[in-house]
Scaffold this motif. Structure first.
Motif, PDB file in Angstrom:
ATOM      1  N   HIS A 116       0.817   4.110  -2.847  1.00 42.17           N
ATOM      2  CA  HIS A 116       0.050   5.310  -2.526  1.00 42.17           C
ATOM      3  C   HIS A 116       0.743   6.347  -1.649  1.00 42.17           C
ATOM      4  CE1 HIS A 116      -3.837   2.781  -3.223  1.00 42.17           C
ATOM      5  NE2 HIS A 116      -3.370   3.297  -4.350  1.00 42.17           N
TER       6      HIS A 116
ATOM      7  N   PRO B 290      -8.542   7.574   3.444  1.00 40.68           N
ATOM      8  CA  PRO B 290      -7.425   6.919   2.736  1.00 40.68           C
ATOM      9  C   PRO B 290      -6.659   5.927   3.600  1.00 40.68           C
ATOM     10  CG  PRO B 290      -7.317   9.318   2.524  1.00 40.68           C
ATOM     11  CD  PRO B 290      -8.317   9.021   3.592  1.00 40.68           C
TER      12      PRO B 290
ATOM     13  N   ARG C 197     -14.944   3.418   5.028  1.00 43.36           N
ATOM     14  CA  ARG C 197     -14.208   3.231   3.771  1.00 43.36           C
ATOM     15  C   ARG C 197     -13.964   4.555   3.059  1.00 43.36           C
ATOM     16  NH1 ARG C 197     -16.109  -2.686   1.712  1.00 43.36           N
ATOM     17  NH2 ARG C 197     -17.011  -3.400   3.683  1.00 43.36           N
ATOM     18  N   SER C 198     -14.313   5.661   3.718  1.00 43.45           N
ATOM     19  CA  SER C 198     -14.156   6.974   3.088  1.00 43.45           C
ATOM     20  C   SER C 198     -12.780   7.578   3.321  1.00 43.45           C
ATOM     21  CB  SER C 198     -15.222   7.943   3.613  1.00 43.45           C
ATOM     22  OG  SER C 198     -15.018   8.222   4.996  1.00 43.45           O
TER      23      SER C 198
ATOM     24  N   MET D 129      -4.837   3.447   1.529  1.00 43.20           N
ATOM     25  CA  MET D 129      -5.735   2.852   0.547  1.00 43.20           C
ATOM     26  C   MET D 129      -5.936   3.706  -0.697  1.00 43.20           C
ATOM     27  SD  MET D 129      -6.255   0.092   2.182  1.00 43.20           S
ATOM     28  CE  MET D 129      -7.507  -0.690   1.170  1.00 43.20           C
ATOM     29  N   GLU D 130      -5.552   4.963  -0.642  1.00 39.82           N
ATOM     30  CA  GLU D 130      -5.685   5.870  -1.777  1.00 39.82           C
ATOM     31  C   GLU D 130      -4.418   6.707  -1.894  1.00 39.82           C
ATOM     32  OE1 GLU D 130      -9.052   8.313  -1.047  1.00 39.82           O
ATOM     33  OE2 GLU D 130     -10.430   6.638  -0.742  1.00 39.82           O
TER      34      GLU D 130
ATOM     35  N   SER E  69       0.828  -1.210   0.000  1.00 40.28           N
ATOM     36  CA  SER E  69       0.000   0.000   0.000  1.00 40.28           C
ATOM     37  C   SER E  69       0.863   1.261   0.000  1.00 40.28           C
ATOM     38  CB  SER E  69      -0.957  -0.011   1.203  1.00 40.28           C
ATOM     39  OG  SER E  69      -0.329   0.398   2.405  1.00 40.28           O
TER      40      SER E  69
ATOM     41  N   GLN F 205      -7.214  -5.379  -2.836  1.00 44.41           N
ATOM     42  CA  GLN F 205      -6.751  -4.184  -3.532  1.00 44.41           C
ATOM     43  C   GLN F 205      -5.289  -4.275  -3.931  1.00 44.41           C
ATOM     44  OE1 GLN F 205      -8.100  -0.471  -1.948  1.00 44.41           O
ATOM     45  NE2 GLN F 205      -6.472   0.717  -2.906  1.00 44.41           N
TER      46      GLN F 205
END
Length: 234
Positions: free
Chosen positions: A29, A201, A198-199, A90-91, A25, A222
């Motif tokens: 990211h 990062p 889940r909103s 995650m982002e 991850s 992911q």
């Protein structure tokens, strides 16, 4: 700001799949330069810097020792990013923001209603330490997300709290160094169920939630491709 090194204290654990997926991850990211493993290096790791340590004390004392080593190591960037092996990004983020959990008094009330023990005692002792240094209403930085750390600031915090059995290092550093930041709820997922935020990062897991829960399934789904920090076939 140029990319910072990532510093990760790792306890002895044969496989450590959480670390594997955390690295994937971060590679995807989180902008960073090098990864430094302080403590135990799993055999499948590649392309990281390693500072071995003896881990014969409590987990709190072991991570404090790891932080001393990181801050005193001349090759580790200053500042650096302090992360644990169960923190997932995650982002994509341009750079790691400074985040806090709100007032220590609120976090203390949360834990007081649910648990006791060394962690809560350490929170109270750290709060009292900060009050003696003039910070009567400190913020908590005990979030399960990477934290940008300046070496001089963390060393001052470690020195101030050297007599505490369980120093809340993140909070002591963040408050004494007055780093400010943005408030978020903690992202640690403690359960196997599908309900988690889940909103954001950022995510973090308990071992059971990672291995057997929905949050672990999401993370593994992911990041299916190995990253440069994994030996081929391991």
């Amino acid at each position: 700001m140029s990319a910072l090194d990532l510093v990760v204290p790792v306890r002895e654990k044969a496989v450590n799949q959480e670390l594997r997926y955390a690295l994937r991850s971060w590679a995807a990211h989180l902008p960073h330069r090098r990864v430094w493993i302080i403590g135990y290096k799993p055999t499948w790791l590649a392309g990281v810097r390693h500072v071995p340590t003896r881990q014969t004390r409590t987990k709190y004392a072991n991570t404090t020792a790891a932080m001393w080593l990181a801050c005193e190591h001349p090759e580790i960037s200053d500042p650096f990013l302090y992360a644990n092996d169960d923190m997932f990004v995650m982002e994509p983020v341009d750079e790691m923001p400074v985040l806090h959990r709100g007032p220590v008094r609120d976090v203390e009330a949360y834990y007081s209603a649910r648990a006791s023990g060394q962690y809560l005692r350490g929170m109270r002792e750290t709060r009292d330490l900060l009050a003696r240094h003039g910070h009567r209403h400190p913020l908590s930085y005990e979030l399960h997300v990477p934290l940008p750390v300046s070496k001089a600031g963390m060393l001052r915090a470690l020195d101030a709290g050297r007599d505490l059995t369980v120093l809340h290092k993140r909070t002591a550093f963040g408050v004494l160094d007055e780093i400010g930041g943005e408030r978020i709820a903690d992202v640690k997922v403690l359960h196997r169920g599908p309900r988690f935020d889940r909103s954001t990062p950022f995510l973090s897991t308990m071992p059971d939630a990672f291995a057997n829960g929905e949050v672990g399934r999401v993370i593994r789904g992911q990041f299916t491709r190995p990253c440069s920090h994994e030996l081929r076939g391991r």
